[in-house]
Design a protein around this motif. Structure first.
Motif, PDB file in Angstrom:
ATOM      1  N   ARG A 121       0.916  -1.140  -0.050  1.00  0.00           N
ATOM      2  CA  ARG A 121       0.061   0.223  -0.210  1.00  0.00           C
ATOM      3  C   ARG A 121       0.913   1.247  -0.231  1.00  0.00           C
ATOM      4  O   ARG A 121       0.367   2.243  -0.326  1.00  0.00           O
ATOM      5  N   GLU A 122       2.436   0.906   0.635  1.00  0.00           N
ATOM      6  CA  GLU A 122       3.031   2.560   0.730  1.00  0.00           C
ATOM      7  C   GLU A 122       3.276   2.637  -0.800  1.00  0.00           C
ATOM      8  O   GLU A 122       3.869   3.815  -1.132  1.00  0.00           O
ATOM      9  N   HIS A 123       3.716   1.966  -2.118  1.00  0.00           N
ATOM     10  CA  HIS A 123       4.076   1.725  -2.778  1.00  0.00           C
ATOM     11  C   HIS A 123       3.006   2.283  -3.513  1.00  0.00           C
ATOM     12  O   HIS A 123       3.774   1.222  -5.094  1.00  0.00           O
ATOM     13  N   GLY A 124       1.998   1.995  -3.133  1.00  0.00           N
ATOM     14  CA  GLY A 124       0.933   2.433  -4.554  1.00  0.00           C
ATOM     15  C   GLY A 124      -0.361   1.629  -4.763  1.00  0.00           C
ATOM     16  O   GLY A 124      -0.976   1.789  -4.858  1.00  0.00           O
ATOM     17  N   ALA A 125      -0.516   0.432  -3.818  1.00  0.00           N
ATOM     18  CA  ALA A 125      -1.854  -0.034  -4.490  1.00  0.00           C
ATOM     19  C   ALA A 125      -2.697  -0.024  -3.294  1.00  0.00           C
ATOM     20  O   ALA A 125      -2.602   0.252  -1.994  1.00  0.00           O
ATOM     21  N   THR A 126      -4.300  -0.424  -4.029  1.00  0.00           N
ATOM     22  CA  THR A 126      -5.333   0.236  -3.389  1.00  0.00           C
ATOM     23  C   THR A 126      -5.635  -0.897  -2.373  1.00  0.00           C
ATOM     24  O   THR A 126      -6.269  -1.147  -2.170  1.00  0.00           O
ATOM     25  N   GLU A 127      -5.539  -2.364  -2.873  1.00  0.00           N
ATOM     26  CA  GLU A 127      -6.430  -3.139  -2.890  1.00  0.00           C
ATOM     27  C   GLU A 127      -5.063  -4.165  -2.355  1.00  0.00           C
ATOM     28  O   GLU A 127      -4.507  -4.722  -2.891  1.00  0.00           O
TER      29      GLU A 127
END
Length: 253
Positions: A121-127
């Motif tokens: 998530r820190e690298h841009g994942a939303t789920e």
């Protein structure tokens, strides 16, 4: 030390970056200590391949991109080493091919699962899937059998970088199209894959993404032709030939 502290003109730059990221992954609780051993084994094969993407591996990356773009429900499986080495890159690939990300671990703890999900998530994942673990892969008794019912269990195409051989074989039995990234062309994981990419995951994941970007607006028939023309046995034989011939050989026919 960070990646920025390693001079890019160092002859072993990529190897040093890999080691550092794995060490940092262990410190963060993302990578298991066993992951250090797996990384060392892979590094030996990468050295024999000349620490470069050979031609057959690039063709495999292109075929993998075509499979993912054609898929109805693609899923990218993420273990501790993948999360440490290419977290941003795997998120980028998921975005380009509209795939789900699912965490799957052999040495599974709630803390590690959450740490990897948070890192993605820190690298841009939303789920990030994998935490529900409300389904299992038949025939496996260990923790890697745990998957999400709406993730890998429902997927038609699965990318499994740095995968254990028994789990790769079990996924193949489920009839899923399996893309494996593995530096050992003789491994069971590579040999059961529909698309074996014999390359360092640091190079392979961005290569698949690059091909996916180039192909995503192409006609479906063109993607199907790329998939149809790819031969996994040829790819494995080419990698074995490159290793036998030495690290400075290439695999051109």
């Amino acid at each position: 030390m960070t990646d920025a502290d390693i001079p890019e003109d160092h002859p072993r730059y990529e190897s040093l970056v890999t080691r550092h990221r794995i060490e940092a992954g262990v410190e963060r609780g993302i990578t298991s200590r066993q992951g250090l051993i797996a990384q060392g084994r892979g590094e030996a094969f990468d050295y024999l391949l000349g620490e470069r993407t050979i031609e057959s591996a690039d063709r495999a990356a292109r075929a993998a991109a075509a499979h993912l773009l054609l898929a109805e429900r693609p899923v990218l499986s993420v273990n501790g080493n993948v999360a440490a080495l290419v977290p941003g890159e795997i998120v980028d690939l998921a975005d380009v091919v509209d795939a789900d990300l699912e965490v799957n671990l052999f040495n599974r703890t709630d803390e590690r699962m959450q740490a990897i999900a948070d890192s993605l998530r820190e690298h841009g994942a939303t789920e990030v899937k994998g935490l529900a673990a409300d389904a299992r892969i038949p025939g496996l008794s260990h923790e890697r059998a745990k998957i999400d019912a709406d993730g890998i269990a429902a997927a038609d195409v699965v990318l499994v970088p740095l995968e254990d051989g028994d789990r790769a074989a079990a996924l193949a039995k489920l009839g899923k199209v399996e893309i494996v990234i593995d530096l050992n062309p003789g491994s069971r994981s590579a040999r059961v894959a529909d698309v074996p990419i014999v390359d360092n995951v640091l190079r392979a994941v961005p290569n698949v993404t690059r091909h996916a970007r180039a192909l995503r607006d192409r006609p479906r028939a063109e993607l199907e032709a790329i998939v149809r023309e790819f031969d996994p046995d040829d790819a494995l034989e080419a990698a074995e030939r490159a290793i036998r011939n030495g690290s400075f050989a290439d695999d051109r026919e």
